[in-house]
Enzyme design. Sequence first.
Site, PDB file in Angstrom:
ATOM      1  N   TYR A   1      30.284  23.900 -15.737  1.00  0.00           N
ATOM      2  CA  TYR A   1      28.938  23.486 -16.168  1.00  0.00           C
ATOM      3  C   TYR A   1      28.921  22.003 -16.537  1.00  0.00           C
ATOM      4  O   TYR A   1      27.953  21.293 -16.245  1.00  0.00           O
ATOM      5  CB  TYR A   1      28.467  24.327 -17.361  1.00  0.00           C
ATOM      6  CG  TYR A   1      28.026  25.717 -16.978  1.00  0.00           C
ATOM      7  CD1 TYR A   1      26.769  25.946 -16.440  1.00  0.00           C
ATOM      8  CD2 TYR A   1      28.866  26.803 -17.144  1.00  0.00           C
ATOM      9  CE1 TYR A   1      26.363  27.229 -16.083  1.00  0.00           C
ATOM     10  CE2 TYR A   1      28.475  28.090 -16.787  1.00  0.00           C
ATOM     11  CZ  TYR A   1      27.220  28.285 -16.259  1.00  0.00           C
ATOM     12  OH  TYR A   1      26.825  29.554 -15.905  1.00  0.00           O
TER      13      TYR A   1
ATOM     14  N   LYS B   1      28.591  30.736  -9.226  1.00  0.00           N
ATOM     15  CA  LYS B   1      29.531  29.689  -9.575  1.00  0.00           C
ATOM     16  C   LYS B   1      30.786  30.299 -10.176  1.00  0.00           C
ATOM     17  O   LYS B   1      30.675  31.354 -10.786  1.00  0.00           O
ATOM     18  CB  LYS B   1      28.937  28.642 -10.517  1.00  0.00           C
ATOM     19  CG  LYS B   1      28.180  29.171 -11.752  1.00  0.00           C
ATOM     20  CD  LYS B   1      28.827  30.063 -12.776  1.00  0.00           C
ATOM     21  CE  LYS B   1      30.055  29.682 -13.497  1.00  0.00           C
ATOM     22  NZ  LYS B   1      30.445  30.745 -14.512  1.00  0.00           N
TER      23      LYS B   1
HETATM   24  P1  NAD Z   1      31.820  41.252 -14.328  1.00  0.00           P
HETATM   25  O1  NAD Z   1      33.259  41.548 -14.558  1.00  0.00           O
HETATM   26  O2  NAD Z   1      30.836  41.685 -15.347  1.00  0.00           O
HETATM   27  O3  NAD Z   1      31.352  41.853 -12.928  1.00  0.00           O
HETATM   28  C1  NAD Z   1      32.109  41.664 -11.754  1.00  0.00           C
HETATM   29  C2  NAD Z   1      31.735  42.716 -10.752  1.00  0.00           C
HETATM   30  O4  NAD Z   1      32.540  42.552  -9.594  1.00  0.00           O
HETATM   31  C3  NAD Z   1      31.971  44.155 -11.264  1.00  0.00           C
HETATM   32  O5  NAD Z   1      30.880  44.957 -10.921  1.00  0.00           O
HETATM   33  C4  NAD Z   1      33.202  44.590 -10.544  1.00  0.00           C
HETATM   34  O6  NAD Z   1      33.241  45.986 -10.317  1.00  0.00           O
HETATM   35  C5  NAD Z   1      33.065  43.835  -9.236  1.00  0.00           C
HETATM   36  N1  NAD Z   1      34.354  43.674  -8.545  1.00  0.00           N
HETATM   37  C6  NAD Z   1      34.505  43.791  -7.220  1.00  0.00           C
HETATM   38  N2  NAD Z   1      35.789  43.634  -6.885  1.00  0.00           N
HETATM   39  C7  NAD Z   1      36.461  43.423  -8.022  1.00  0.00           C
HETATM   40  C8  NAD Z   1      37.834  43.192  -8.320  1.00  0.00           C
HETATM   41  N3  NAD Z   1      38.774  43.153  -7.360  1.00  0.00           N
HETATM   42  N4  NAD Z   1      38.173  43.004  -9.602  1.00  0.00           N
HETATM   43  C9  NAD Z   1      37.259  43.002 -10.585  1.00  0.00           C
HETATM   44  N5  NAD Z   1      35.943  43.230 -10.364  1.00  0.00           N
HETATM   45  C10 NAD Z   1      35.541  43.429  -9.085  1.00  0.00           C
HETATM   46  O7  NAD Z   1      31.736  39.681 -14.097  1.00  0.00           O
HETATM   47  P2  NAD Z   1      30.405  38.801 -14.157  1.00  0.00           P
HETATM   48  O8  NAD Z   1      30.275  38.216 -15.509  1.00  0.00           O
HETATM   49  O9  NAD Z   1      29.279  39.554 -13.598  1.00  0.00           O
HETATM   50  O10 NAD Z   1      30.800  37.578 -13.178  1.00  0.00           O
HETATM   51  C11 NAD Z   1      30.687  37.695 -11.775  1.00  0.00           C
HETATM   52  C12 NAD Z   1      30.468  36.299 -11.178  1.00  0.00           C
HETATM   53  O11 NAD Z   1      29.259  35.768 -11.713  1.00  0.00           O
HETATM   54  C13 NAD Z   1      31.552  35.280 -11.500  1.00  0.00           C
HETATM   55  O12 NAD Z   1      31.766  34.442 -10.411  1.00  0.00           O
HETATM   56  C14 NAD Z   1      30.980  34.489 -12.667  1.00  0.00           C
HETATM   57  O13 NAD Z   1      31.470  33.168 -12.753  1.00  0.00           O
HETATM   58  C15 NAD Z   1      29.509  34.510 -12.317  1.00  0.00           C
HETATM   59  N6  NAD Z   1      28.645  34.386 -13.499  1.00  0.00           N
HETATM   60  C16 NAD Z   1      27.662  33.471 -13.498  1.00  0.00           C
HETATM   61  C17 NAD Z   1      26.842  33.318 -14.583  1.00  0.00           C
HETATM   62  C18 NAD Z   1      25.719  32.327 -14.568  1.00  0.00           C
HETATM   63  O14 NAD Z   1      25.098  32.111 -15.594  1.00  0.00           O
HETATM   64  N7  NAD Z   1      25.414  31.720 -13.428  1.00  0.00           N
HETATM   65  C19 NAD Z   1      27.025  34.113 -15.702  1.00  0.00           C
HETATM   66  C20 NAD Z   1      28.024  35.068 -15.685  1.00  0.00           C
HETATM   67  C21 NAD Z   1      28.848  35.201 -14.563  1.00  0.00           C
END
Ligand code: NAD
Length: 369
Positions: free
Chosen positions: A220, A135
Amino acid sequence: MKTRRSFIQQVSLTAASLPVLNILNAACMNTANNDKQILRVAIMGLGGYGTRVAEAMNDCKRAKLVGVISGTPSKIAGWQKKYSIPEKNCYNYENFDAIKHNPDIDAVYVITPNALHHDAVIRVAKAGKHVICEKPMAVNAKEAREMVDACKAGNVKLLVGYRMHFEPHTLEIIRMRNEGEFGKVLFFQGLSGFIIGDPTQWRLNKALAGGGAMMDIGIYSVNGSRYMTGEDPIWVTAQETKNNPQKFKEGVDETIQFQLGFPGGAVASCLSTYSMNNLDRFFLNGDKGFAELQPATGYGPIKGRTNKGEIDAPVVTHQTVQMDAMAGIILNNEKPVVPVDGEEAVKDLKIVDAIYEACKTGNKIELKL
Ligand code: NAD
């Protein structure tokens, strides 16, 4: 007030309690008839949430992490070692279309920044693999629709990482509502927010996040307003407040209050913000009772109570039950109690689009979901 034991006994005995009974098994309405089948998953995006999902999948019975897609070779090496992932199941963002020819991967879980989901999901669909996407599934309803269409064309399933759809306290409230225990639903309140840190992170970059708090945390309350009331809204009004324009640039919303109207006459009042902590609460009011979840959507433990007392439901690792349930949906066509497919995200993003439009114009926007 129910004890955990009586709760489990009760849900085991009544057909009306199937939703919670099934969360204990697979969070789906049809129990599996093919338990030997395992959903073999590759995770795309090895960041914070990808890591959490991978750890949770260690305890899955029906889903297994077997592959990775990442732009960082050092991360791939670490994950290979930690999760025994063979070299042939490792891809980067340039070559992952070749996953098409890999018979050992069934599905890709896209966990990259929001604005990258659209192209990634479409490429995975073209490669003929099922997709689970985090999401917000897309940054607007148009892109979300294109993703749904691409998955249909590729004859693959598209699911959204709406983990609360499998959470036992949430499902118990939905069961009680469906059985009329709260009477006619009149009001929902959703409070979703936290104080965001590092101003340079992708979540505060419109090009990668698609917006601000609304895309990340407000979604959410948008999604929750639908599964808590059991209806899709027919209008929205919204107001935006920005106190820190340096941190929250053009197109990155800091705080939005929004109101929704439902066909049965219920109304919702919600808050989405990146500038206040302690905001993770859902409240549902009917003419015979109420339900409250607080925390409502955090990683847990989720706490719930109703006018009848505290909800004593199992505490689970959300991503473990989610992935097991999704394996059942993908492999066995099981039907979740609350839908979790791409169409759900299209609806939520139509609401988000309308919220942004309402903020800009001040108008009440009619919704056709
Ligand atoms: P994060 O920044 O911790 O991780 C993002 C990942 O994407 C990294 O490994 C990064 O290297 C990679 N990536 C690939 N291309 C990229 C770019 N151009 N710029 C930046 N990063 C890039 O983020 P996250 O917290 O893991 O979030 C990722 C996704 O998961 C989002 O869509 C977020 O909304 C979702 N999320 C969902 C929940 C949930 O509870 N369902 C919780 C956290 C995050």
